[in-house]
Scaffold this motif. Structure first.
Motif, PDB file in Angstrom:
ATOM      1  N   ARG A  56      -4.218  20.597   0.762  1.00 24.65           N
ATOM      2  CA  ARG A  56      -3.641  19.352   1.261  1.00 24.65           C
ATOM      3  C   ARG A  56      -4.710  18.270   1.339  1.00 24.65           C
ATOM      4  N   PHE A  57      -4.494  17.210   0.581  1.00 19.78           N
ATOM      5  CA  PHE A  57      -5.356  16.035   0.656  1.00 19.78           C
ATOM      6  C   PHE A  57      -4.557  14.827   0.199  1.00 19.78           C
ATOM      7  N   LYS A  58      -5.137  13.660   0.400  1.00 17.44           N
ATOM      8  CA  LYS A  58      -4.383  12.431   0.156  1.00 17.44           C
ATOM      9  C   LYS A  58      -5.316  11.315  -0.300  1.00 17.44           C
ATOM     10  N   VAL A  59      -4.791  10.424  -1.140  1.00 15.23           N
ATOM     11  CA  VAL A  59      -5.497   9.180  -1.468  1.00 15.23           C
ATOM     12  C   VAL A  59      -4.547   8.017  -1.196  1.00 15.23           C
ATOM     13  N   ASN A  60      -5.094   6.862  -0.891  1.00 14.36           N
ATOM     14  CA  ASN A  60      -4.310   5.662  -0.623  1.00 14.36           C
ATOM     15  C   ASN A  60      -4.576   4.610  -1.680  1.00 14.36           C
ATOM     16  N   ILE A  61      -3.585   3.783  -1.897  1.00 16.90           N
ATOM     17  CA  ILE A  61      -3.683   2.724  -2.896  1.00 16.90           C
ATOM     18  C   ILE A  61      -3.292   1.395  -2.245  1.00 16.90           C
ATOM     19  N   MET A  62      -4.114   0.385  -2.437  1.00 15.04           N
ATOM     20  CA  MET A  62      -3.750  -0.986  -2.084  1.00 15.04           C
ATOM     21  C   MET A  62      -3.678  -1.748  -3.388  1.00 15.04           C
ATOM     22  N   GLN A  74       0.839  -1.185   0.000  1.00 13.29           N
ATOM     23  CA  GLN A  74       0.000   0.000   0.000  1.00 13.29           C
ATOM     24  C   GLN A  74       0.879   1.241   0.000  1.00 13.29           C
ATOM     25  N   CYS A  75       0.375   2.307  -0.599  1.00 14.07           N
ATOM     26  CA  CYS A  75       1.116   3.565  -0.615  1.00 14.07           C
ATOM     27  C   CYS A  75       0.116   4.712  -0.652  1.00 14.07           C
ATOM     28  N   GLY A  76       0.592   5.923  -0.467  1.00 12.11           N
ATOM     29  CA  GLY A  76      -0.271   7.095  -0.484  1.00 12.11           C
ATOM     30  C   GLY A  76       0.265   8.164  -1.412  1.00 12.11           C
ATOM     31  N   LEU A  77      -0.638   8.978  -1.953  1.00 12.25           N
ATOM     32  CA  LEU A  77      -0.270  10.117  -2.781  1.00 12.25           C
ATOM     33  C   LEU A  77      -0.778  11.378  -2.089  1.00 12.25           C
ATOM     34  N   ARG A  78       0.097  12.352  -1.907  1.00 10.91           N
ATOM     35  CA  ARG A  78      -0.252  13.600  -1.216  1.00 10.91           C
ATOM     36  C   ARG A  78      -0.202  14.768  -2.190  1.00 10.91           C
ATOM     37  N   SER A  79      -1.157  15.664  -2.046  1.00 11.76           N
ATOM     38  CA  SER A  79      -1.218  16.812  -2.947  1.00 11.76           C
ATOM     39  C   SER A  79      -0.106  17.821  -2.687  1.00 11.76           C
ATOM     40  N   ASP A  80       0.492  17.796  -1.497  1.00  5.27           N
ATOM     41  CA  ASP A  80       1.545  18.771  -1.192  1.00  5.27           C
ATOM     42  C   ASP A  80       2.937  18.243  -1.506  1.00  5.27           C
ATOM     43  N   THR A  81       3.007  17.137  -2.264  1.00 10.80           N
ATOM     44  CA  THR A  81       4.296  16.603  -2.703  1.00 10.80           C
ATOM     45  C   THR A  81       4.723  17.317  -3.980  1.00 10.80           C
ATOM     46  N   ALA A  82       5.992  17.639  -4.077  1.00  6.07           N
ATOM     47  CA  ALA A  82       6.496  18.344  -5.259  1.00  6.07           C
ATOM     48  C   ALA A  82       6.283  17.504  -6.510  1.00  6.07           C
ATOM     49  N   PRO A  83       5.969  18.135  -7.659  1.00  7.01           N
ATOM     50  CA  PRO A  83       5.807  17.385  -8.904  1.00  7.01           C
ATOM     51  C   PRO A  83       7.068  16.595  -9.232  1.00  7.01           C
ATOM     52  N   LEU A  87      -2.571  -7.245 -12.484  1.00  3.85           N
ATOM     53  CA  LEU A  87      -2.536  -6.126 -11.544  1.00  3.85           C
ATOM     54  C   LEU A  87      -3.912  -5.965 -10.915  1.00  3.85           C
ATOM     55  N   TYR A  88      -3.942  -5.933  -9.587  1.00  7.20           N
ATOM     56  CA  TYR A  88      -5.180  -5.736  -8.838  1.00  7.20           C
ATOM     57  C   TYR A  88      -4.986  -4.505  -7.946  1.00  7.20           C
ATOM     58  N   PHE A  89      -6.036  -3.702  -7.788  1.00  7.11           N
ATOM     59  CA  PHE A  89      -5.861  -2.506  -6.964  1.00  7.11           C
ATOM     60  C   PHE A  89      -7.194  -1.988  -6.441  1.00  7.11           C
ATOM     61  N   THR A  90      -7.098  -1.170  -5.411  1.00  5.57           N
ATOM     62  CA  THR A  90      -8.215  -0.372  -4.937  1.00  5.57           C
ATOM     63  C   THR A  90      -7.664   0.976  -4.505  1.00  5.57           C
ATOM     64  N   VAL A  91      -8.401   2.045  -4.781  1.00  4.58           N
ATOM     65  CA  VAL A  91      -8.004   3.402  -4.413  1.00  4.58           C
ATOM     66  C   VAL A  91      -9.047   3.936  -3.439  1.00  4.58           C
ATOM     67  N   PHE A  92      -8.604   4.486  -2.315  1.00  3.43           N
ATOM     68  CA  PHE A  92      -9.543   4.957  -1.303  1.00  3.43           C
ATOM     69  C   PHE A  92      -8.976   6.191  -0.605  1.00  3.43           C
ATOM     70  N   ASP A 119     -10.562  14.231  -7.496  1.00  2.00           N
ATOM     71  CA  ASP A 119      -9.816  14.408  -8.743  1.00  2.00           C
ATOM     72  C   ASP A 119      -8.553  13.551  -8.733  1.00  2.00           C
ATOM     73  N   LEU A 120      -7.839  13.546  -7.591  1.00  2.00           N
ATOM     74  CA  LEU A 120      -6.618  12.749  -7.482  1.00  2.00           C
ATOM     75  C   LEU A 120      -6.940  11.255  -7.543  1.00  2.00           C
ATOM     76  N   ALA A 121      -8.010  10.823  -6.877  1.00  4.02           N
ATOM     77  CA  ALA A 121      -8.408   9.416  -6.919  1.00  4.02           C
ATOM     78  C   ALA A 121      -8.746   9.003  -8.345  1.00  4.02           C
ATOM     79  N   HIS A 122      -9.435   9.885  -9.076  1.00  5.65           N
ATOM     80  CA  HIS A 122      -9.795   9.589 -10.470  1.00  5.65           C
ATOM     81  C   HIS A 122      -8.555   9.418 -11.337  1.00  5.65           C
TER      82      HIS A 122
END
Length: 338
Positions: free
Chosen positions: A199-205, A170-179, A214-219, A305-308
């Protein structure tokens, strides 16, 4: 011992005393196979005159074409392979051209410019590389047992049961991370990328298999036992057969709820936990890096938007099994294909 070798020994002895790895001259002498008198002399010399005082005086140099002899070159390369500049009291943790030049000067007496060092290193098979990171808390004995015994046994069982093997993380994506990446621009004119500033975040399993699945879920919520068991249930249904899932030792993976669920679904899913602090052994980490490199979280306007964007990228990778299979050919995870 050649002068180059003696130089490295002196640096190592003093480094060991400075770091506290050894506390007395006798301990240092026994550890490095030298006399206590020499240890004391080197220590006092370094205290009084710095590293320069440890240099071995040379009365000759090799021929005019190659100022560094084969023997000295072997000692230099062995020192670079076995120690960091920090351990030899030269500098930081990485062998840069400047620090290699310093090592060459101290060990052989030859002074080289940084550009010349780069040319010399390339001539002898070296190249600048991004180093892998390892945790100080990693247990090498457990890693060896995993590579030589535990994983081969899991793979053999899966083959005998006609089951799939999937590597999960699992990992996370943060909006305040540099491009990610860099952009060319005139010197002194730093390029600007417009971002949301929120500042917001989505997680990926996710889970991947060596054949390209490849199997995944985004939440957007927290990673919980319910999230994990729901993912495992869907993974088993989509695989259509029993799955041996390999994951890290995240607290959720070891929780009571997950253990209870696995006991009730042992015919469908079996969970195997890797050695601690060893992410480099998991091919799914390469998918995480791929996601973070291509999904520009800082440009998303909202968590939805980030989850999409994340789902769209992962759906694209699902349709590119060749790329997913490529994750398993990276040097540190190639053992999964044996």
């Amino acid at each position: 011992m050649a002068p180059a070798g003696r130089e490295v020994v002196r640096l190592r002895v003093v480094a060991a005393l400075e770091s506290g790895a050894v506390r007395t001259y006798r301990q240092a002498a026994e550890l490095f196979g030298v006399s206590e008198r020499s240890v004391g002399s080197w220590w006092r010399a370094c205290r009084g005159g710095g590293r320069e005082a440890l240099a071995v005086r040379r009365r000759r140099r090799p021929g005019p074409q190659e100022l560094i002899s084969d023997e000295e070159r072997g000692t230099l390369f062995q020192a670079m392979a076995d120690y960091t500049p920090e351990e030899l009291l030269i500098g930081g943790p990485l062998w840069t051209r400047a620090l290699v030049a310093e090592l060459i000067r101290m060990v052989t007496g030859v002074v080289m410019a940084e550009r010349g060092v780069g040319t010399w290193l390339r001539r002898h098979g070296f190249s600048p590389q991004r180093p892998d990171r390892r945790s100080y808390r990693q247990d090498q004995a457990k890693v060896d047992a995993w590579l030589k015994e535990e994983y081969p046994a899991i793979a053999a069982r899966a083959k005998a049961e006609n089951a799939a093997v999937a590597w999960a993380d699992q990992c996370g994506l943060r909006s305040d991370t540099a491009p990610p990446g860099t952009s060319w621009a005139p010197k002194g004119q730093t390029p600007v990328v417009r971002v949301s500033g929120r500042r917001f975040k989505v997680n990926i399993m996710s889970a991947i298999a060596a054949r390209g699945a490849l199997y995944f879920t985004v939440f957007t919520g927290k990673f919980t036992a319910k999230t994990f068991t729901t993912f495992l249930d869907r993974l088993a249904r989509q695989a259509g057969r029993k799955v041996h899932v390999i994951a890290d030792r995240h607290p959720v993976h070891r929780g009571k709820s997950v253990t209870t669920w696995l006991a009730a679904n042992r015919e469908r899913v079996e969970l195997h936990l890797m050695p601690g602090y060893s992410p480099e052994l998991n091919p799914d980490e390469l998918l995480n890096a791929d996601v973070k490199r291509h999904v520009h979280a800082a440009r998303a306007r909202s968590a939805d938007d980030l989850a999409h964007e994340t789902r769209r990228f992962l759906h694209r990778r699902q349709n590119q099994p060749r790329i997913v299979r490529g994750y398993f050919h990276a040097r540190h995870v190639r053992y999964t294909l044996e």
